[in-house]
Design a protein around this motif. Structure first.
Motif, PDB file in Angstrom:
ATOM      1  N   ILE A 105       2.098  -9.926  -4.601  1.00 46.73           N
ATOM      2  CA  ILE A 105       3.166  -9.957  -4.021  1.00 46.73           C
ATOM      3  C   ILE A 105       3.399  -9.601  -2.717  1.00 46.73           C
ATOM      4  O   ILE A 105       4.147 -10.172  -1.722  1.00 46.73           O
ATOM      5  CB  ILE A 105       4.136  -9.369  -5.041  1.00 46.73           C
ATOM      6  N   VAL A 106       2.708  -8.525  -2.326  1.00 45.07           N
ATOM      7  CA  VAL A 106       2.714  -7.831  -0.997  1.00 45.07           C
ATOM      8  C   VAL A 106       2.009  -8.896  -0.225  1.00 45.07           C
ATOM      9  O   VAL A 106       2.620  -9.121   0.958  1.00 45.07           O
ATOM     10  CB  VAL A 106       1.808  -6.728  -0.803  1.00 45.07           C
ATOM     11  N   GLU A 107       1.159  -9.435  -0.702  1.00 46.41           N
ATOM     12  CA  GLU A 107       0.288 -10.417   0.500  1.00 46.41           C
ATOM     13  C   GLU A 107       1.300 -11.731   0.503  1.00 46.41           C
ATOM     14  O   GLU A 107       1.135 -12.247   1.779  1.00 46.41           O
ATOM     15  CB  GLU A 107      -1.052 -10.628  -0.442  1.00 46.41           C
ATOM     16  N   LYS A 129       9.164  -2.719  -2.732  1.00 47.41           N
ATOM     17  CA  LYS A 129       8.745  -1.286  -2.686  1.00 47.41           C
ATOM     18  C   LYS A 129       9.641  -0.677  -3.908  1.00 47.41           C
ATOM     19  O   LYS A 129       9.172   0.140  -4.622  1.00 47.41           O
ATOM     20  CB  LYS A 129       8.983  -0.856  -1.504  1.00 47.41           C
ATOM     21  N   GLN A 130      10.885  -0.885  -3.880  1.00 48.31           N
ATOM     22  CA  GLN A 130      11.760  -0.300  -4.831  1.00 48.31           C
ATOM     23  C   GLN A 130      11.334  -0.739  -6.162  1.00 48.31           C
ATOM     24  O   GLN A 130      11.479   0.201  -7.076  1.00 48.31           O
ATOM     25  CB  GLN A 130      13.235  -0.941  -4.536  1.00 48.31           C
ATOM     26  N   LEU A 138       3.379   2.138  -7.515  1.00 41.45           N
ATOM     27  CA  LEU A 138       2.903   2.723  -6.087  1.00 41.45           C
ATOM     28  C   LEU A 138       1.950   3.645  -6.268  1.00 41.45           C
ATOM     29  O   LEU A 138       2.088   4.490  -7.079  1.00 41.45           O
ATOM     30  CB  LEU A 138       4.187   3.296  -5.055  1.00 41.45           C
ATOM     31  N   PRO A 139       1.006   4.168  -5.397  1.00 41.80           N
ATOM     32  CA  PRO A 139       0.764   2.923  -4.256  1.00 41.80           C
ATOM     33  C   PRO A 139       0.227   1.720  -4.624  1.00 41.80           C
ATOM     34  O   PRO A 139      -0.464   1.550  -5.479  1.00 41.80           O
ATOM     35  CB  PRO A 139      -0.061   3.801  -3.194  1.00 41.80           C
ATOM     36  N   VAL A 140       0.302   0.470  -3.719  1.00 34.90           N
ATOM     37  CA  VAL A 140      -0.226  -0.787  -4.107  1.00 34.90           C
ATOM     38  C   VAL A 140      -1.702  -0.631  -3.414  1.00 34.90           C
ATOM     39  O   VAL A 140      -1.912  -0.262  -2.427  1.00 34.90           O
ATOM     40  CB  VAL A 140       0.681  -1.802  -3.555  1.00 34.90           C
ATOM     41  N   ASP A 141      -2.588  -1.127  -4.204  1.00 35.21           N
ATOM     42  CA  ASP A 141      -4.002  -1.054  -3.819  1.00 35.21           C
ATOM     43  C   ASP A 141      -4.171  -2.307  -2.835  1.00 35.21           C
ATOM     44  O   ASP A 141      -3.569  -3.544  -2.936  1.00 35.21           O
ATOM     45  CB  ASP A 141      -4.995  -1.401  -4.730  1.00 35.21           C
TER      46      ASP A 141
END
Length: 141
Positions: A105-107, A129-130, A138-141
Motif C-alpha cells: 500500500i505504501v509503495e 498511517k492512521q 506500524l512501523p511498516v517494513d
C-alpha cells in the motif's frame, strides 16, 4: 465473488442486483456496506443502492481483476483525486482485508506521487498511517 461473462447468470431485477452487490461488497469489506447504508439511509438511500448494485454488483464483480488489484487501482485513483480521504480510509482497510500488505500500500501511494504530486501522496499516506496504527501495523517494513 466474481462473475463470468455470461449474462444468463446475472441478477436481473433491481432487488437482485442490489443483493448481489451487497454480497460482493461484504466479501471484500464486511462492515463498510452496512456503515454506508446507515450513513445514507435518511438522506440518499438511492446513492447507497447504486454503490452496492452498480459499483460492487456490476463493476467490482467483473472477472478480469482480482480484488487486491482493484484496490491498488482504487487507492491510486483516490490519491490522485484528492479530497477523498474518508473513502481512501475505507479502501486502505479493504486493501488490507483483501491481502495487500502495508508495504504494498505504501509503495502504491509512493508511486502516486509521481503522477499526482507530493501533497496528494502525503495526504493519502497519512490516511494509510492512521489505518495501520489502528491495526497495529506500524512501523511498516
Amino acid at each position: 465473488m466474481t462473475q463470468g461473462n455470461s449474462t444468463d447468470d446475472r441478477p436481473t431485477t433491481r432487488a437482485e442486483r442490489y443483493e448481489h452487490g451487497r454480497g460482493v461488497f461484504g466479501a471484500v469489506n464486511a462492515t463498510a456496506g452496512a456503515v454506508l447504508a446507515e450513513a445514507l439511509a435518511d438522506v440518499s438511500p438511492e446513492l447507497e443502492h447504486q454503490i452496492s448494485a452498480w459499483a460492487y454488483g456490476e463493476i467490482y464483480a467483473r472477472p478480469h481483476l482480482e480484488p487486491r488489484d482493484r484496490q491498488l487501482v482504487t487507492l491510486g485513483m483516490l490519491s490522485a483525486l484528492g479530497g477523498c480521504e474518508p473513502q481512501l480510509e475505507i479502501h486502505v482497510r479493504t486493501a488490507l482485508d483483501v491481502g495487500l500488505t502495508p508495504a504494498e500500500i505504501v509503495e502504491a501511494l509512493l508511486q502516486s506521487a509521481v503522477y499526482c504530486g507530493f501533497p496528494r501522496a502525503l495526504n493519502a499516506t497519512a490516511v494509510a498511517k492512521q489505518v495501520f496504527a489502528e491495526r497495529g501495523l506500524l512501523p511498516v517494513d
